[in-house]
Design a protein around this motif. Structure first.
Motif, PDB file in Angstrom:
ATOM      1  N   THR A  16       0.994  -1.103  -0.060  1.00 37.08           N
ATOM      2  CA  THR A  16      -0.021  -0.020   0.030  1.00 37.08           C
ATOM      3  C   THR A  16       0.750   1.395   0.000  1.00 37.08           C
ATOM      4  O   THR A  16       0.413   2.272  -0.264  1.00 37.08           O
ATOM      5  N   ALA A  43      -1.858  -1.547  -4.736  1.00 29.89           N
ATOM      6  CA  ALA A  43      -2.509  -0.865  -3.809  1.00 29.89           C
ATOM      7  C   ALA A  43      -3.842  -1.084  -3.486  1.00 29.89           C
ATOM      8  O   ALA A  43      -4.619  -1.325  -4.697  1.00 29.89           O
ATOM      9  N   ARG A  85      -7.382   6.385  -4.464  1.00 29.80           N
ATOM     10  CA  ARG A  85      -7.252   6.948  -3.197  1.00 29.80           C
ATOM     11  C   ARG A  85      -6.022   7.465  -2.400  1.00 29.80           C
ATOM     12  O   ARG A  85      -5.680   8.106  -1.458  1.00 29.80           O
ATOM     13  N   HIS A  86      -4.700   6.963  -3.122  1.00 27.51           N
ATOM     14  CA  HIS A  86      -3.348   7.357  -2.622  1.00 27.51           C
ATOM     15  C   HIS A  86      -3.028   8.419  -3.405  1.00 27.51           C
ATOM     16  O   HIS A  86      -2.271   9.492  -2.980  1.00 27.51           O
ATOM     17  N   HIS A  87      -3.551   8.713  -4.744  1.00 28.16           N
ATOM     18  CA  HIS A  87      -3.057  10.140  -5.453  1.00 28.16           C
ATOM     19  C   HIS A  87      -4.472  10.322  -6.317  1.00 28.16           C
ATOM     20  O   HIS A  87      -5.266   9.606  -6.729  1.00 28.16           O
ATOM     21  N   GLN A  98       3.065   5.934  -2.943  1.00 24.18           N
ATOM     22  CA  GLN A  98       3.683   7.007  -2.340  1.00 24.18           C
ATOM     23  C   GLN A  98       5.177   6.963  -2.681  1.00 24.18           C
ATOM     24  O   GLN A  98       5.708   7.967  -3.210  1.00 24.18           O
ATOM     25  N   PRO A 144      -6.115   2.403  -5.465  1.00 24.09           N
ATOM     26  CA  PRO A 144      -5.145   3.131  -5.910  1.00 24.09           C
ATOM     27  C   PRO A 144      -5.499   4.681  -6.029  1.00 24.09           C
ATOM     28  O   PRO A 144      -4.796   5.567  -5.846  1.00 24.09           O
TER      29      PRO A 144
END
Length: 139
Positions: A43, A74, A79-81, A47, A77
């Motif tokens: 996860t 992830a 929600r990460h970027h 990043q 994904p």
């Protein structure tokens, strides 16, 4: 990447240690960045990839080699970027086949996208649809 002598602090996780090493490195090979992401956990891949790219620590070939697995591994994904960050990374990678840069197809391709019913209408996949024929298949 030369290993930095690292003294873990109380409460520090492997992800923290991997991130410290990421920040410390001047340049990273595909294998080195892959190792750091593996140490941190799947996860953290988005990043780590974005950070390494933004700081010019990796090549476009490294992005091409890793982005497919980073996206697929992830949890959510998107929600990460934000979309712009993902587009930037995918644009840097260019068109790939199995993690290797390849010429873009000259003929239309069939693209399948799977989703659980409750997320069916969300736009999770970043795809340049120019030249693609989009058909919905419902089972």
């Amino acid at each position: 990447m030369t290993r930095l002598p690292h003294q873990p602090q109380a409460g520090e996780t492997l992800a923290d240690e991997a991130y410290d090493l990421l920040l410390w490195a001047d340049q990273l090979t595909t294998e080195e960045l892959g190792w750091l992401m593996g140490l941190a956990g799947r996860t953290f891949g988005p990043q780590f990839l974005a950070e390494a790219l933004a700081e010019d620590k990796i090549t476009a070939e490294t992005v091409a080699d890793l982005i497919g697995d980073v996206w697929s591994s992830a949890e959510f994904p998107d929600r990460h970027h934000d979309r712009d960050t993902w587009r930037w990374m995918f644009d840097t990678a260019g068109f790939t086949v199995d993690g290797k840069r390849a010429p873009r197809p000259t003929e239309p391709m069939t693209l399948y996208r799977g989703s659980v019913p409750e997320r069916r209408d969300e736009d999770e996949v970043v795809v340049d649809t120019r030249g693609l024929e989009i058909r919905e298949v419902v089972r």
